[in-house]
Scaffold this active site. Sequence first.
Site, PDB file in Angstrom:
ATOM      1  N   ARG A  22      -5.983  -7.990  -6.487  1.00  0.00           N
ATOM      2  CA  ARG A  22      -6.244  -9.406  -6.752  1.00  0.00           C
ATOM      3  C   ARG A  22      -7.729  -9.723  -6.704  1.00  0.00           C
ATOM      4  O   ARG A  22      -8.246 -10.448  -7.548  1.00  0.00           O
ATOM      5  CB  ARG A  22      -5.489 -10.277  -5.744  1.00  0.00           C
ATOM      6  N   CYS A 160       0.315 -16.189   3.043  1.00  0.00           N
ATOM      7  CA  CYS A 160      -0.078 -15.080   3.914  1.00  0.00           C
ATOM      8  C   CYS A 160       0.660 -15.204   5.250  1.00  0.00           C
ATOM      9  O   CYS A 160       1.439 -14.345   5.620  1.00  0.00           O
ATOM     10  CB  CYS A 160      -1.582 -15.074   4.102  1.00  0.00           C
ATOM     11  N   ARG A 180       1.898 -11.603   6.420  1.00  0.00           N
ATOM     12  CA  ARG A 180       1.941 -10.376   5.609  1.00  0.00           C
ATOM     13  C   ARG A 180       0.570  -9.766   5.397  1.00  0.00           C
ATOM     14  O   ARG A 180       0.427  -8.553   5.211  1.00  0.00           O
ATOM     15  CB  ARG A 180       2.594 -10.651   4.252  1.00  0.00           C
ATOM     16  N   CYS A 182      -3.912 -10.397   6.255  1.00  0.00           N
ATOM     17  CA  CYS A 182      -4.898 -11.157   7.028  1.00  0.00           C
ATOM     18  C   CYS A 182      -6.312 -10.639   6.808  1.00  0.00           C
ATOM     19  O   CYS A 182      -6.616  -9.479   7.096  1.00  0.00           O
ATOM     20  CB  CYS A 182      -4.560 -11.097   8.517  1.00  0.00           C
ATOM     21  N   TYR A 223     -12.831  -6.829   4.422  1.00  0.00           N
ATOM     22  CA  TYR A 223     -13.355  -6.494   3.098  1.00  0.00           C
ATOM     23  C   TYR A 223     -14.662  -5.720   3.218  1.00  0.00           C
ATOM     24  O   TYR A 223     -15.419  -5.871   4.184  1.00  0.00           O
ATOM     25  CB  TYR A 223     -13.574  -7.766   2.273  1.00  0.00           C
TER      26      TYR A 223
END
Length: 283
Positions: A22, A160, A180, A182, A223
């Site tokens: 995504r 989420c 689901r 985080c 990330y």
Amino acid sequence: MKQYLELCQRIVDDGVWIENKRTGKRCLTVVNADLEYDVAGNQFPLITTRKSFWKAAIAELLGYLRGYDSAEQFRAIGCNTWNANANENDSWLANPNRKGEDDMGRVYGVQARAWKKPEGGHVDQLRKIVDNLSQGIDDRGEILTFYNPGEFDLGCLRPCMHTHTFSLLGDTLYLTSYQRSCDVPLGLNFNQVQVYALLAIMAQITGHQPGKAYHKIVNAHIYEDQLMLMKEVQLKREPYPSPQFSINPDIKSLEDIESWVTVDDFEVTGYQHHEPIAYPFSV
């Protein structure tokens, strides 16, 4: 605070690199994290190793409880977290179900307050839970879920934090919340605040004492463009003691939440924190 930092360190030490389709970014990822918040002891899980803007998290929670479906509605109560997902998400912008600027579609609170029935009409999940708990009833199904696969194409983002289960033991109310996915540097502190506050609010409006809130995360990640700030800044700071959280005692019903309550009806005291950290946000 300790369990938050331990999860961050676990991701740094043991995480596996996964590419997220995504966002088009890589994430350092672990599976399965269990956090626990002592609402009864008023140990508010607000991050102290960076400044956290807890009022926006409470505002977002209020919007969910009211069934909001527009980023404009969230902005009006002090929450800007839906602006990007409503207006900058390419797949949602191209979705024929999008009604226009700021439209979020059938996500989160819409499902909580108006889950569509196959034969027509809708189910107000939250109303049922509040009514049952107010009467001292726990039917082992006091479940509030935003996760409706049949309507994923009607919203800008899959939830989420997707399901909250309330459990009543005597006069003490407990909460188990399931997530689901985080974004740990940015999203988790919002999520922690909301899980804690949801139990505190529900206990107060149903006439019970809050117990503990259990927060279960499946996919916890950092990330790639957040990792250096986490390793070199946040994880090197010493945490401060947990602050405390209070709710206006005049809030006594779901109708109060729906009609007049604002973020000013919630207060955090004793919040010591380090400087903010500008973590990148991924749409």
